[in-house]
Write a protein that holds these residues in place. Sequence first.
Motif, mmCIF file in Angstrom:
data_model
loop_
_atom_site.group_PDB
_atom_site.id
_atom_site.type_symbol
_atom_site.label_atom_id
_atom_site.label_comp_id
_atom_site.label_asym_id
_atom_site.label_seq_id
_atom_site.Cartn_x
_atom_site.Cartn_y
_atom_site.Cartn_z
ATOM 1 N N THR A 270 -12.663 -2.472 -42.673
ATOM 2 C CA THR A 270 -14.032 -3.468 -42.544
ATOM 3 C C THR A 270 -14.248 -4.017 -41.229
ATOM 4 O O THR A 270 -15.266 -4.145 -40.770
ATOM 5 N N PHE A 271 -13.073 -4.543 -40.673
ATOM 6 C CA PHE A 271 -13.214 -5.235 -39.308
ATOM 7 C C PHE A 271 -13.516 -3.979 -38.379
ATOM 8 O O PHE A 271 -14.388 -4.280 -37.668
ATOM 9 N N GLN A 272 -12.758 -2.889 -38.515
ATOM 10 C CA GLN A 272 -13.319 -1.833 -37.462
ATOM 11 C C GLN A 272 -14.797 -1.216 -37.533
ATOM 12 O O GLN A 272 -15.486 -0.867 -36.402
ATOM 13 N N SER A 273 -15.255 -1.511 -38.798
ATOM 14 C CA SER A 273 -16.559 -0.839 -38.740
ATOM 15 C C SER A 273 -17.543 -2.107 -38.387
ATOM 16 O O SER A 273 -18.482 -1.736 -37.448
ATOM 17 N N THR A 274 -17.043 -3.267 -38.285
ATOM 18 C CA THR A 274 -18.009 -4.143 -37.528
ATOM 19 C C THR A 274 -17.596 -4.183 -35.987
ATOM 20 O O THR A 274 -18.928 -4.426 -35.329
ATOM 21 N N VAL A 275 -16.570 -3.725 -35.439
ATOM 22 C CA VAL A 275 -16.273 -3.726 -34.264
ATOM 23 C C VAL A 275 -17.358 -2.309 -33.780
ATOM 24 O O VAL A 275 -17.793 -2.417 -32.756
ATOM 25 N N ARG A 276 -17.263 -1.255 -34.597
ATOM 26 C CA ARG A 276 -18.051 -0.215 -34.123
ATOM 27 C C ARG A 276 -19.558 -0.526 -34.127
ATOM 28 O O ARG A 276 -20.314 -0.262 -33.023
ATOM 29 N N ASN A 277 -19.983 -1.428 -35.094
ATOM 30 C CA ASN A 277 -21.139 -1.816 -34.993
ATOM 31 C C ASN A 277 -21.780 -2.708 -33.953
ATOM 32 O O ASN A 277 -23.006 -2.884 -33.795
ATOM 33 N N ALA A 278 -20.801 -3.358 -33.464
ATOM 34 C CA ALA A 278 -21.132 -4.116 -32.160
ATOM 35 C C ALA A 278 -20.978 -3.351 -30.831
ATOM 36 O O ALA A 278 -21.087 -3.753 -29.666
ATOM 37 N N GLY A 279 -20.913 -1.993 -31.058
ATOM 38 C CA GLY A 279 -20.712 -1.071 -30.148
ATOM 39 C C GLY A 279 -19.589 -1.011 -29.209
ATOM 40 O O GLY A 279 -19.867 -0.480 -28.015
ATOM 41 N N LEU A 280 -18.637 -1.628 -29.590
ATOM 42 C CA LEU A 280 -17.293 -1.724 -28.855
ATOM 43 C C LEU A 280 -16.482 -0.523 -29.166
ATOM 44 O O LEU A 280 -16.117 -0.400 -30.379
ATOM 45 N N PHE A 281 -15.974 0.305 -28.259
ATOM 46 C CA PHE A 281 -15.123 1.334 -28.556
ATOM 47 C C PHE A 281 -14.026 1.402 -27.576
ATOM 48 O O PHE A 281 -13.090 2.089 -27.641
ATOM 49 N N THR A 282 -13.923 0.480 -26.486
ATOM 50 C CA THR A 282 -12.941 0.720 -25.309
ATOM 51 C C THR A 282 -12.549 -0.469 -24.969
ATOM 52 O O THR A 282 -12.797 -1.706 -25.214
ATOM 53 N N LEU A 283 -11.472 -0.608 -23.913
ATOM 54 C CA LEU A 283 -11.034 -1.616 -22.981
ATOM 55 C C LEU A 283 -11.337 -1.322 -21.624
ATOM 56 O O LEU A 283 -11.231 -0.168 -21.410
ATOM 57 N N ASN A 284 -11.010 -2.303 -20.804
ATOM 58 C CA ASN A 284 -11.271 -2.026 -19.500
ATOM 59 C C ASN A 284 -9.860 -1.654 -18.918
ATOM 60 O O ASN A 284 -8.775 -1.878 -19.310
ATOM 61 N N PRO A 285 -9.870 -0.478 -17.630
ATOM 62 C CA PRO A 285 -8.484 -0.271 -17.440
ATOM 63 C C PRO A 285 -7.833 -1.483 -16.897
ATOM 64 O O PRO A 285 -6.313 -1.202 -17.060
ATOM 65 N N PHE A 286 -8.161 -2.416 -16.427
ATOM 66 C CA PHE A 286 -7.371 -3.519 -15.723
ATOM 67 C C PHE A 286 -6.853 -4.156 -16.985
ATOM 68 O O PHE A 286 -5.467 -4.514 -16.826
ATOM 69 N N GLY A 287 -7.379 -4.563 -17.946
ATOM 70 C CA GLY A 287 -6.843 -5.134 -19.109
ATOM 71 C C GLY A 287 -5.715 -4.211 -19.739
ATOM 72 O O GLY A 287 -4.516 -4.853 -20.184
ATOM 73 N N ILE A 288 -6.003 -2.909 -20.184
ATOM 74 C CA ILE A 288 -4.734 -2.100 -20.559
ATOM 75 C C ILE A 288 -3.569 -2.030 -19.853
ATOM 76 O O ILE A 288 -2.389 -2.238 -20.065
ATOM 77 N N ALA A 289 -3.827 -2.022 -18.288
ATOM 78 C CA ALA A 289 -2.669 -2.093 -17.343
ATOM 79 C C ALA A 289 -1.857 -3.375 -17.568
ATOM 80 O O ALA A 289 -0.671 -3.548 -17.410
ATOM 81 N N ALA A 290 -2.634 -4.272 -17.516
ATOM 82 C CA ALA A 290 -2.272 -5.917 -17.705
ATOM 83 C C ALA A 290 -1.303 -6.114 -18.692
ATOM 84 O O ALA A 290 -0.181 -6.699 -18.718
ATOM 85 N N VAL A 291 -1.998 -5.903 -19.962
ATOM 86 C CA VAL A 291 -1.106 -5.862 -21.244
ATOM 87 C C VAL A 291 0.069 -5.114 -21.267
ATOM 88 O O VAL A 291 1.229 -5.785 -21.388
ATOM 89 N N GLN A 292 0.058 -4.045 -20.867
ATOM 90 C CA GLN A 292 1.409 -3.255 -20.758
ATOM 91 C C GLN A 292 2.630 -3.878 -19.856
ATOM 92 O O GLN A 292 3.683 -3.961 -19.941
ATOM 93 N N ALA A 293 1.924 -3.949 -18.641
ATOM 94 C CA ALA A 293 2.778 -4.569 -17.464
ATOM 95 C C ALA A 293 3.577 -5.890 -17.848
ATOM 96 O O ALA A 293 4.514 -6.176 -17.736
ATOM 97 N N ALA A 294 2.697 -6.672 -18.552
ATOM 98 C CA ALA A 294 2.967 -8.243 -18.930
ATOM 99 C C ALA A 294 3.984 -7.846 -19.968
ATOM 100 O O ALA A 294 5.255 -8.732 -19.895
ATOM 101 N N TYR A 295 3.775 -7.383 -20.911
ATOM 102 C CA TYR A 295 4.702 -7.273 -21.985
ATOM 103 C C TYR A 295 5.864 -6.474 -21.748
ATOM 104 O O TYR A 295 6.968 -6.738 -22.198
#
Length: 405
Positions: A270-295
């Motif tokens: 249900t949540f994912q379909s709401t996310v899709r309906n908002a047209g969201l399907f990706t993250l930005n490359p800086f965010g992805i890299a930062a999450v991984q480096a931080a964790y």
Amino acid sequence: MNYDFDRIINRNGTNSYKWDYVKRDGAVVPWDETDSGRHEKPVLPLWVADMDFPCPQPVVDAVTDIARLGVYGYAFPPPSYYDSVVRWMKRRHGWTVDPDTICFTPGIVPALHMLVSAYTNPGDKVLVQPPVYYPFFNAIENLQTVPALNPLTYRDGRYYMDFDDLAVKCADPDVKLAILCSPHNPVGRVWSADELRRFGRICMDNDVLVVSDEIHCDLILGDRTFTAYATLGEEYEERSIICTSPSKTFNLAALQASNMMIPDPGLRETFQSTVRNAGLFTLNPFGIAAVQAAYDHGEEWLDQLLAYLEGNFRFLDSFFRERLPGIPVIETEGTYLVWVDFTSLGLDKDALQRLMMEEARVFLDEGYIFGREGEGFERINIACPRSILAEALERIEGAVKGIMS
Ligand SMILES: Cc1ncc(COP(=O)(O)O)c(C=O)c1O
């Protein structure tokens, strides 16, 4: 590596929400248009929840590598992204997360809007515990739902949940969702396992779905421990959505990456379909890299940060005890946001705001924005070099003593 949290970084002129903007009549406007005295005695901003510290060096390096590449096409979180999140939750919180339950979103506030949209209909009620992070109210009202208030109880300088009132509010069949703030912004409580269990039991008995916003979960001061809601047991895990993000912990808010854990497959879809309906399907490359480096590589920095924040809290607390003893400071158990009780001054909310902004020339988050229960309080963001905090406290002391004399 030793990090220097005392170093002052000039953030003016960087489009910083905290340093370059101000809220006036509900709108965010550039400082210069509103504050003619800015250049004589600049207002010190200790309001919005970001830190004046650079993030861990491995994060800076990871983000710099991407910036240097110069190609900023679409990016998508790889499987190792989920591994980093899973390892962090296990190591820091003893929480075993199934990677398949993780839904990434570009921030928790957008996610809260989508969660309310996914699980309620206009006119339904959503339970919150004021004084509480005010965007909870925005998500509720923007989605045409109605806040059901279960105010925290303020007793002997500490905040508690009111379970009797919670049971009454949850018995209303219109209440479909409860948003828990754990740890609680702005009062700084780190809820005990027992408190969380009682909260969850009442919600589940009344078929109220729990959204636990755990964005501050890594910012625990002293020797306290944080209990991840999902670790209370399978039943709790399956009837909840947990909002997580490294953005408060590591000061990455602008990189807009957060992770919702939704173990129940139906709720997840249900949540994912709401996310899709908002047209969201990706993250930005800086965010992805930062999450991984931080964790993956941020723990050493975090341990030093927590010691520094604890020092800042003790500094502030002693300051008020010694120099403004009539103004109680609520013990901050978690977060870097300190809740201070100015009610003894007897000022209404506008007068208190004027005192801080115009006399003390410090920009704090006014207590009333977190709900009526917050009137007469101020929220002070202590995630800044101690010298800035000291200057802000001296200004506050001067302004308060000025109206007392
Ligand atoms: C409880 C809580 N949730 C969410 C947020 C913001 O989340 P995001 O920046 O990911 O939208 C904050 C920021 O202060 C917060 O205190």
